[in-house]
Write an enzyme that holds these catalytic residues in place. Structure first.
Site, PDB file in Angstrom:
ATOM      1  N   ASP A 141       0.835  -1.208   0.000  1.00 36.84           N
ATOM      2  CA  ASP A 141       0.000   0.000   0.000  1.00 36.84           C
ATOM      3  C   ASP A 141       0.863   1.248   0.000  1.00 36.84           C
ATOM      4  O   ASP A 141       0.471   2.303   0.506  1.00 36.84           O
ATOM      5  CB  ASP A 141      -0.911  -0.017   1.223  1.00 36.84           C
ATOM      6  CG  ASP A 141      -2.018   1.023   1.116  1.00 36.84           C
ATOM      7  OD1 ASP A 141      -2.576   1.417   2.163  1.00 36.84           O
ATOM      8  OD2 ASP A 141      -2.309   1.472  -0.022  1.00 36.84           O
ATOM      9  N   LYS A 144       2.894   3.434  -5.655  1.00 36.42           N
ATOM     10  CA  LYS A 144       2.347   2.426  -6.581  1.00 36.42           C
ATOM     11  C   LYS A 144       3.383   1.952  -7.595  1.00 36.42           C
ATOM     12  O   LYS A 144       3.337   0.829  -8.046  1.00 36.42           O
ATOM     13  CB  LYS A 144       1.111   2.991  -7.287  1.00 36.42           C
ATOM     14  CG  LYS A 144       0.083   3.555  -6.293  1.00 36.42           C
ATOM     15  CD  LYS A 144      -0.143   2.645  -5.074  1.00 36.42           C
ATOM     16  CE  LYS A 144      -0.760   3.386  -3.905  1.00 36.42           C
ATOM     17  NZ  LYS A 144      -0.720   2.597  -2.638  1.00 36.42           N
ATOM     18  N   ASP A 169      -3.169  -2.958  -2.606  1.00 38.66           N
ATOM     19  CA  ASP A 169      -4.211  -1.936  -2.653  1.00 38.66           C
ATOM     20  C   ASP A 169      -4.029  -1.072  -3.903  1.00 38.66           C
ATOM     21  O   ASP A 169      -2.937  -1.000  -4.476  1.00 38.66           O
ATOM     22  CB  ASP A 169      -4.144  -1.052  -1.399  1.00 38.66           C
ATOM     23  CG  ASP A 169      -5.340  -0.119  -1.289  1.00 38.66           C
ATOM     24  OD1 ASP A 169      -5.207   0.948  -0.678  1.00 38.66           O
ATOM     25  OD2 ASP A 169      -6.416  -0.455  -1.846  1.00 38.66           O
ATOM     26  N   ASN A 170      -5.100  -0.415  -4.342  1.00 36.43           N
ATOM     27  CA  ASN A 170      -5.050   0.632  -5.375  1.00 36.43           C
ATOM     28  C   ASN A 170      -4.594   0.171  -6.748  1.00 36.43           C
ATOM     29  O   ASN A 170      -3.979   0.938  -7.502  1.00 36.43           O
ATOM     30  CB  ASN A 170      -4.120   1.776  -4.923  1.00 36.43           C
ATOM     31  CG  ASN A 170      -4.415   2.267  -3.546  1.00 36.43           C
ATOM     32  OD1 ASN A 170      -3.564   2.148  -2.649  1.00 36.43           O
ATOM     33  ND2 ASN A 170      -5.597   2.813  -3.341  1.00 36.43           N
ATOM     34  N   GLU A 199     -11.268   4.309  -1.356  1.00 36.31           N
ATOM     35  CA  GLU A 199     -11.761   4.555   0.000  1.00 36.31           C
ATOM     36  C   GLU A 199     -12.635   5.811   0.081  1.00 36.31           C
ATOM     37  O   GLU A 199     -12.304   6.851  -0.468  1.00 36.31           O
ATOM     38  CB  GLU A 199     -10.593   4.667   0.990  1.00 36.31           C
ATOM     39  CG  GLU A 199      -9.473   5.575   0.566  1.00 36.31           C
ATOM     40  CD  GLU A 199      -8.357   4.842  -0.152  1.00 36.31           C
ATOM     41  OE1 GLU A 199      -8.624   3.786  -0.746  1.00 36.31           O
ATOM     42  OE2 GLU A 199      -7.224   5.337  -0.144  1.00 36.31           O
TER      43      GLU A 199
HETATM   44  O1  LIG Z   1       3.913   4.997   2.452  1.00 39.64           O
HETATM   45  C1  LIG Z   1       4.688   5.498   1.696  1.00 39.64           C
HETATM   46  C2  LIG Z   1       4.404   6.896   1.206  1.00 39.64           C
HETATM   47  S1  LIG Z   1       3.531   6.781  -0.302  1.00 39.64           S
HETATM   48  C3  LIG Z   1       1.824   6.589   0.146  1.00 39.64           C
HETATM   49  C4  LIG Z   1       1.261   5.506  -0.744  1.00 39.64           C
HETATM   50  N1  LIG Z   1      -0.197   5.513  -0.946  1.00 39.64           N
HETATM   51  C5  LIG Z   1      -0.745   6.272  -1.893  1.00 39.64           C
HETATM   52  O2  LIG Z   1      -0.079   7.029  -2.581  1.00 39.64           O
HETATM   53  C6  LIG Z   1      -2.246   6.207  -2.070  1.00 39.64           C
HETATM   54  C7  LIG Z   1      -2.884   7.204  -2.808  1.00 39.64           C
HETATM   55  C8  LIG Z   1      -4.288   7.189  -2.988  1.00 39.64           C
HETATM   56  C9  LIG Z   1      -4.959   8.251  -3.770  1.00 39.64           C
HETATM   57  C10 LIG Z   1      -4.545   9.586  -3.666  1.00 39.64           C
HETATM   58  C11 LIG Z   1      -5.175  10.562  -4.397  1.00 39.64           C
HETATM   59  C12 LIG Z   1      -6.240  10.231  -5.234  1.00 39.64           C
HETATM   60  F1  LIG Z   1      -6.883  11.204  -5.930  1.00 39.64           F
HETATM   61  C13 LIG Z   1      -6.664   8.934  -5.349  1.00 39.64           C
HETATM   62  C14 LIG Z   1      -6.022   7.941  -4.614  1.00 39.64           C
HETATM   63  C15 LIG Z   1      -5.050   6.166  -2.403  1.00 39.64           C
HETATM   64  C16 LIG Z   1      -4.415   5.163  -1.675  1.00 39.64           C
HETATM   65  O3  LIG Z   1      -5.128   4.161  -1.085  1.00 39.64           O
HETATM   66  C17 LIG Z   1      -3.022   5.179  -1.503  1.00 39.64           C
HETATM   67  O4  LIG Z   1      -2.461   4.158  -0.796  1.00 39.64           O
HETATM   68  C18 LIG Z   1       5.943   4.748   1.248  1.00 39.64           C
HETATM   69  C19 LIG Z   1       6.701   5.226   0.200  1.00 39.64           C
HETATM   70  C20 LIG Z   1       7.833   4.524  -0.225  1.00 39.64           C
HETATM   71  C21 LIG Z   1       8.190   3.366   0.422  1.00 39.64           C
HETATM   72  O5  LIG Z   1       9.309   2.639   0.036  1.00 39.64           O
HETATM   73  C22 LIG Z   1       7.424   2.886   1.505  1.00 39.64           C
HETATM   74  O6  LIG Z   1       7.833   1.718   2.129  1.00 39.64           O
HETATM   75  C23 LIG Z   1       6.304   3.569   1.916  1.00 39.64           C
HETATM   76 MG   LIG Z   2      -3.913   2.559  -0.503  1.00 36.05          MG
END
Ligand SMILES: O=C(CSCCNC(=O)c1cc(-c2ccc(F)cc2)cc(O)c1O)c1ccc(O)c(O)c1
Ligand SMILES: [Mg+2]
Length: 214
Positions: A141, A144, A169-170, A199
């Site tokens: 999650d 992406k 997810d997603n 969500e």
């Molecule tokens: O956790 C992170 C930071 S990135 C967050 C990821 N999630 C999303 O981007 C995400 C986005 C949306 C979404 C946003 C705007 C919209 F208009 C529509 C949908 C929905 C979701 O359910 C999501 O999960 C991390 C990065 C690097 C690593 O290596 C690590 O281990 C972790």
């Molecule tokens: Mg997500």
């Protein structure tokens, strides 16, 4: 300075939920996201699918990529048997701080280790740093565009065993097209799509469950 959305989410949990009660923490976050501010938690609809897969797998070792504020971490941890090893990775240090407080508010701090860092750096350290041989269940999650390189990293590091379950997810929104193409066409995985919605919205999204066959 103005608070952040994760900080306001934590406040909502502290105001609305009952300390030590994971269900009330989950409900408080869903209420906040439906009535105050949208946030990128897996949410209640996809969360119920996540619950059913975790319950079915009943894993001894779990990895979550992308903790964010800890909503799915709480959903997963509340279902695990005692003695399960559960690690969650989060890239953003501010999110780590909020997630640890939300997880602790739910009373689940002893069930999960929140690790700050990037999946690309941490996955190769799983064996030596956390004494993991293989993961029974992985929830993807995070970024992406990291889903595909990270599943390849799991294979290279020998972190998957016959029957390991990956749930992503997603896969529709924001989307992970290269990942989908890989798991759906690789002979090494048996994949299934669970249709749902982004969500707290009516936008199409879903979860992809992939079982490692090798
Ligand atoms: O956790 C992170 C930071 S990135 C967050 C990821 N999630 C999303 O981007 C995400 C986005 C949306 C979404 C946003 C705007 C919209 F208009 C529509 C949908 C929905 C979701 O359910 C999501 O999960 C991390 C990065 C690097 C690593 O290596 C690590 O281990 C972790
Ligand atoms: Mg997500």
């Amino acid at each position: 300075t103005r608070s952040t959305r994760p900080q306001r989410m934590l406040k909502a949990v502290q105001k609305k939920a009952t300390k030590g009660d994971p269900e009330s923490v989950i409900s408080a976050i869903d209420y906040f996201c439906k009535h105050s501010e949208w946030a990128m938690n897996v949410g209640d609809e996809k969360g119920s699918i996540l619950d059913s897969v975790v319950t079915e797998v009943n894993p001894s070792t779990v990895l979550e990529l992308g903790t964010y504020c800890g909503y799915s971490t709480v959903r997963i941890a509340r279902l695990l048997s005692p003695g399960t090893k559960f690690i969650t990775l989060e890239f953003n240090p501010a999110n780590v701080t909020i997630a640890r407080q939300i997880i602790a508010y739910a009373g689940l701090q002893d069930k999960v280790t929140v690790v700050e860092g990037s999946s690309g750096d941490l996955i190769p350290q799983m064996k030596e740093r956390f004494g993991i041989t293989t993961f029974d269940f992985i929830f993807l999650d995070h970024w992406k565009d990291r889903y595909l390189p990270d599943i390849k990293l799991f294979e290279e590091c020998g972190l998957l065993r016959k029957g390991s379950v990956l749930l992503a997810d997603n896969v529709i929104c924001p989307g992970a097209p290269e990942y989908l193409e890989y798991v759906r066409n690789s002979p090494r995985y048996e994949s299934r799509y669970y249709p749902a919605h982004l969500e707290y919205t009516k936008v199409e999204d879903g979860l992809e469950k992939s079982v490692f066959l090798e």
